[in-house]
Design an enzyme around this catalytic site. Structure first.
Site, PDB file in Angstrom:
ATOM      1  N   ASP A   6       0.860  -1.175   0.000  1.00  0.00           N
ATOM      2  CA  ASP A   6       0.000   0.000   0.000  1.00  0.00           C
ATOM      3  C   ASP A   6       0.901   1.231   0.000  1.00  0.00           C
ATOM      4  OD1 ASP A   6      -1.747   2.090   0.503  1.00  0.00           O
ATOM      5  OD2 ASP A   6      -2.290   1.425   2.521  1.00  0.00           O
ATOM      6  N   LYS A  13       3.096   0.668   3.344  1.00  0.00           N
ATOM      7  CA  LYS A  13       2.698  -0.420   4.238  1.00  0.00           C
ATOM      8  C   LYS A  13       2.683  -1.709   3.440  1.00  0.00           C
ATOM      9  CE  LYS A  13      -0.806   0.224   6.985  1.00  0.00           C
ATOM     10  NZ  LYS A  13      -2.193   0.542   7.401  1.00  0.00           N
ATOM     11  N   TYR A  95     -18.136   7.401  -9.639  1.00  0.00           N
ATOM     12  CA  TYR A  95     -17.435   8.422 -10.421  1.00  0.00           C
ATOM     13  C   TYR A  95     -17.813   8.356 -11.903  1.00  0.00           C
ATOM     14  CZ  TYR A  95     -14.171  10.705  -7.211  1.00  0.00           C
ATOM     15  OH  TYR A  95     -13.613  11.494  -6.245  1.00  0.00           O
ATOM     16  N   GLY A 102      -9.680   7.442  -6.320  1.00  0.00           N
ATOM     17  CA  GLY A 102      -8.465   6.922  -5.700  1.00  0.00           C
ATOM     18  C   GLY A 102      -8.579   5.437  -5.416  1.00  0.00           C
ATOM     19  N   ASP A 104      -7.130   3.745  -3.271  1.00  0.00           N
ATOM     20  CA  ASP A 104      -7.233   3.490  -1.831  1.00  0.00           C
ATOM     21  C   ASP A 104      -8.676   3.554  -1.360  1.00  0.00           C
ATOM     22  OD1 ASP A 104      -7.224   6.225  -2.458  1.00  0.00           O
ATOM     23  OD2 ASP A 104      -6.286   6.809  -0.562  1.00  0.00           O
ATOM     24  N   ARG A 105      -9.446   4.504  -1.885  1.00  0.00           N
ATOM     25  CA  ARG A 105     -10.854   4.619  -1.521  1.00  0.00           C
ATOM     26  C   ARG A 105     -11.656   3.425  -2.033  1.00  0.00           C
ATOM     27  NH1 ARG A 105     -12.523  10.292  -3.856  1.00  0.00           N
ATOM     28  NH2 ARG A 105     -14.532   9.767  -2.889  1.00  0.00           N
ATOM     29  N   THR A 127      -3.047  11.650   4.903  1.00  0.00           N
ATOM     30  CA  THR A 127      -2.682  12.980   4.420  1.00  0.00           C
ATOM     31  C   THR A 127      -3.937  13.771   4.086  1.00  0.00           C
ATOM     32  OG1 THR A 127      -0.634  12.088   3.526  1.00  0.00           O
ATOM     33  CG2 THR A 127      -1.329  14.225   2.711  1.00  0.00           C
ATOM     34  N   THR A 178      -2.827  29.964  20.755  1.00  0.00           N
ATOM     35  CA  THR A 178      -2.867  29.748  19.297  1.00  0.00           C
ATOM     36  C   THR A 178      -2.709  28.268  18.961  1.00  0.00           C
ATOM     37  OG1 THR A 178      -1.984  31.952  18.860  1.00  0.00           O
ATOM     38  CG2 THR A 178      -1.760  30.325  17.106  1.00  0.00           C
TER      39      THR A 178
END
Length: 251
Positions: A6, A13, A95, A102, A104-105, A127, A178
């Site tokens: 992956d 991974k 899609y 992606g 991965d999705r 990310t 902050t």
């Protein structure tokens, strides 16, 4: 035994799988690890020799080239990359251009459906933060992509000249530093989006979907989401095992 890789945006991974099931422990290397290739060479050499190597790639082409070189050098096997298609192992992409979803999705949804979790909302936090709705028939109804909380904070610090942080902040509703304000704003925004997307998905999925959280930061997100949720680790590798096994049968 298959070796599964992956190639994410932050790290690589890997694991071993027998048929459609992951069997081995999961190893990982961040892309910025010193001596990345020599460390990967050593990790690959320590594995039982696989029959085949299958990859899911969202990383940059240069990262993919590094991994390909290591696999060819150590294992002398040509890896096979899994690509996004309109229908994969019973999951039908929403899609308009299926190749742009992606991988991965898509593989995460394959794993979720195979585990009996559909209808569901699959959230993956790496990310990026991705959210996808999958109905009981395996139809992907669509999803969202936003920056992860870490990336939100980095973007703001880079764009706002007078905003700076000295360390990692806490997550609180009423921040008085902050650092806490940045961390809280990013993480609570992510949690709120997950909850709202899950609510909105209920209509499309004809009922309240199961909420699955994947990715390295999933446990932290779970602690902030008020809706009932379930951790779903190594979703990409689990989906890749299923897709690789189906590919072997087709061959």
């Amino acid at each position: 035994m298959n070796l599964l890789l992956d190639l994410g945006n932050t790290r690589l991974k890997w694991t071993l799988a027998e048929g459609a099931r992951v069997r081995g422990a999961v190893g990982a290397l961040a892309w910025d690890t010193p001596d990345f290739e020599s460390r990967l060479d050593a990790a690959l050499a320590a594995l039982p020799p696989p029959r085949a190597v299958h990859m899911a790639v969202v990383a940059a082409a240069a990262r993919e080239a590094q991994v390909l070189a290591c696999v060819r050098r150590v294992l002398r096997i040509e890896p096979r990359a899994q690509h996004s298609v309109a229908t994969l192992c019973g999951v039908h992409s929403a899609y308009r251009e299926p190749a742009r979803l992606g991988i991965d999705r898509l593989l995460g949804m394959v794993a979720a459906r195979a585990a009996g979790h559909a209808p569901c909302v699959l959230v993956s936090l790496g990310t990026a933060l991705t959210l996808d709705a999958l109905d009981a028939a395996g139809r992907h109804r669509g999803g969202l992509i936003v920056a992860s909380p870490a990336l939100m904070q980095q973007a703001l610090l880079g764009a706002a000249a007078r905003v700076s942080a000295q360390g990692v902040g806490r997550v609180v509703w009423m921040a008085d530093t902050t650092e806490d304000a940045l961390s809280s704003g990013a993480w609570l925004a992510a949690a709120a989006l997950v909850e709202r997307f899950s609510e909105e998905s209920a209509q499309a999925l004809d009922g309240q979907p199961r909420l699955l959280l994947a990715g390295g930061d999933a446990p932290r997100l779970q602690a902030l989401v008020r809706s009932a949720s379930q951790l779903f680790p190594d979703a990409v590798l689990r989906g890749l095992a299923i897709a690789a096994d189906a590919q072997r049968d087709a061959d």
